[in-house]
Motif scaffolding. Structure first.
Motif, mmCIF file in Angstrom:
data_model
loop_
_atom_site.group_PDB
_atom_site.id
_atom_site.type_symbol
_atom_site.label_atom_id
_atom_site.label_comp_id
_atom_site.label_asym_id
_atom_site.label_seq_id
_atom_site.Cartn_x
_atom_site.Cartn_y
_atom_site.Cartn_z
ATOM 1 N N MET A 1 0.774 -1.219 -0.152
ATOM 2 C CA MET A 1 -0.097 -0.084 -0.035
ATOM 3 C C MET A 1 0.863 1.094 0.053
ATOM 4 O O MET A 1 0.399 2.388 -0.365
ATOM 5 C CB MET A 1 -0.847 0.045 1.360
ATOM 6 C CG MET A 1 -2.233 -0.834 1.086
ATOM 7 S SD MET A 1 -3.148 -0.659 -0.291
ATOM 8 C CE MET A 1 -4.155 0.465 0.518
ATOM 9 N N CYS A 38 -9.357 -0.664 -1.720
ATOM 10 C CA CYS A 38 -9.364 0.227 -0.768
ATOM 11 C C CYS A 38 -10.555 -0.153 0.242
ATOM 12 O O CYS A 38 -10.580 -0.151 1.374
ATOM 13 C CB CYS A 38 -9.239 1.772 -1.028
ATOM 14 S SG CYS A 38 -7.616 1.997 -1.734
ATOM 15 N N ALA A 55 -5.843 3.192 3.357
ATOM 16 C CA ALA A 55 -6.929 2.783 2.570
ATOM 17 C C ALA A 55 -8.063 3.808 2.300
ATOM 18 O O ALA A 55 -8.505 4.377 1.584
ATOM 19 C CB ALA A 55 -7.587 1.470 2.819
#
Length: 348
Positions: A1, A38, A55
């Protein structure tokens, strides 16, 4: 991420997002995939987790790219019978991000016979049905009947599995379970079939360095009802870890840090990197749930005066090594950065 945050600009919609001859595979598709992953990671992480924060930040970015839903309304006007706008919008809607005018216009089109008889691949039909469900629209067909027309729904001979079938079956499971949210959405006959054949299919894909498909199969494993296969998860994450480079990126196929130069181009690794994060979040969530169930069972045995420990820990009271290693590899795969100044992700 962290890699995704650092490359968020490459997910942005360009001036060609509404162009008649634009390729949606390079405009709307990456943005929609970013939004969906997400949404899923937010669901499966605690609000105090930096991964959850990352996210949320990226989802807000993706929503702004759509003009907070206004571009979906314009897409619906330009292509009233296209299903991909609803399939992308549904991810946002499931997170509470909605655009009333778009939903009203789409609801009108969805009541037409033309929408209901649009010819699609069977797994795509399931996608539209799940998108209708997530957006609050009446389903235009039956999910079980749609499942029966897919490759996976027919419980085919396992040796007929190949790359295209693999990608088809993973998305069938994602649509049935609303992207891992409801494992019981997979009928028992299909779940039993996958529990039996997913391990050898995954092993084959990992051996062939099909990292993207391997991650999708791992996400399927995290979406099925029943206890996780700890041996399969441990071995798969150990092998997948060799493909991830220091930035967090994972190539779709082939090259990785295990004796090969990593693939740094966005197109060649954005999807596989997103799917790695998705699979890891599902894996960690399922393992935590499994630990909690095992602890509950152990407490029940203790209350009844039983000597067994329900398999939650070794004889010395520690968590089994196999489970710890699965946690470690999955946690590394989802390493996230807290948003830095201006909401930009901090690269690692």
């Amino acid at each position: 991420m962290a890699w995704v945050s650092a490359h968020r600009g490459e997910f942005a919609l360009g001036d060609d997002a509404l162009a008649e001859h634009a390729n949606v595979n390079f405009t709307w598709k990456p943005l929609g995939e970013l939004a969906q992953i997400c949404v899923s990671i937010r669901r499966h992480t605690e609000t105090t987790d930096p991964l959850h924060e990352a996210a949320c930040d990226l989802l807000a970015f993706a929503w702004r790219q759509t003009g907070e839903g206004a571009l979906f309304h314009e897409l619906q006007r330009l292509e009233p019978f296209a299903t991909y706008p609803l399939e992308i919008y549904a991810a946002f809607a499931s997170a509470g991000l909605r655009h009333t005018d778009y939903e009203r216009a789409t609801a009108t089109v969805a009541r037409t016979r033309g929408w209901q008889v649009t010819e699609q691949e069977p797994n795509r039909r399931l996608s539209v049905l799940n998108s209708e469900r997530r957006s609050g629209l009446p389903l235009h067909a039956d999910m079980d009947r749609a499942l029966g027309r897919t490759w996976l729904g027919g419980l085919p001979e396992p040796w007929t599995f190949e790359r295209a079938a693999g990608y088809t079956l993973t998305h069938v499971v994602f649509h049935l379970t609303d992207w891992g949210l409801t494992p019981l959405g997979v009928p028992s006959r299909v779940a039993d079939y996958l529990h039996q054949w997913l391990p050898p299919w995954l092993d084959t894909c990992l051996e062939d360095e099909q990292w993207d498909l391997s991650c999708e199969l791992l996400a399927v494993a995290g979406s099925l009802p029943g206890p996780p296969d700890l041996t399969m998860l441990r071995e798969a994450w150990e092998r997948l870890a060799l493909a991830q480079d220091a930035s967090g990126a994972v190539p779709e196929v082939g090259s990785g840090r295990d004796g090969h130069p990593p693939a740094h181009d966005f197109v060649g690794c954005y999807h596989s990197t997103l799917m790695t994060a998705f699979a890891a979040a599902l894996t960690l969530d399922r393992l935590r749930a499994h630990e909690a169930d095992a602890a509950t069972a152990e407490d029940a045995h203790t209350d009844r005066g039983a000597n067994g420990n329900a398999g939650a820990a070794d004889d010395d009271g520690s968590v089994p090594t196999a489970k710890v290693r699965v946690f470690e590899h999955a946690a590394r795969a989802t390493r996230a950065a807290r948003p830095g100044p201006g909401g930009q992700g901090v690269s690692r």
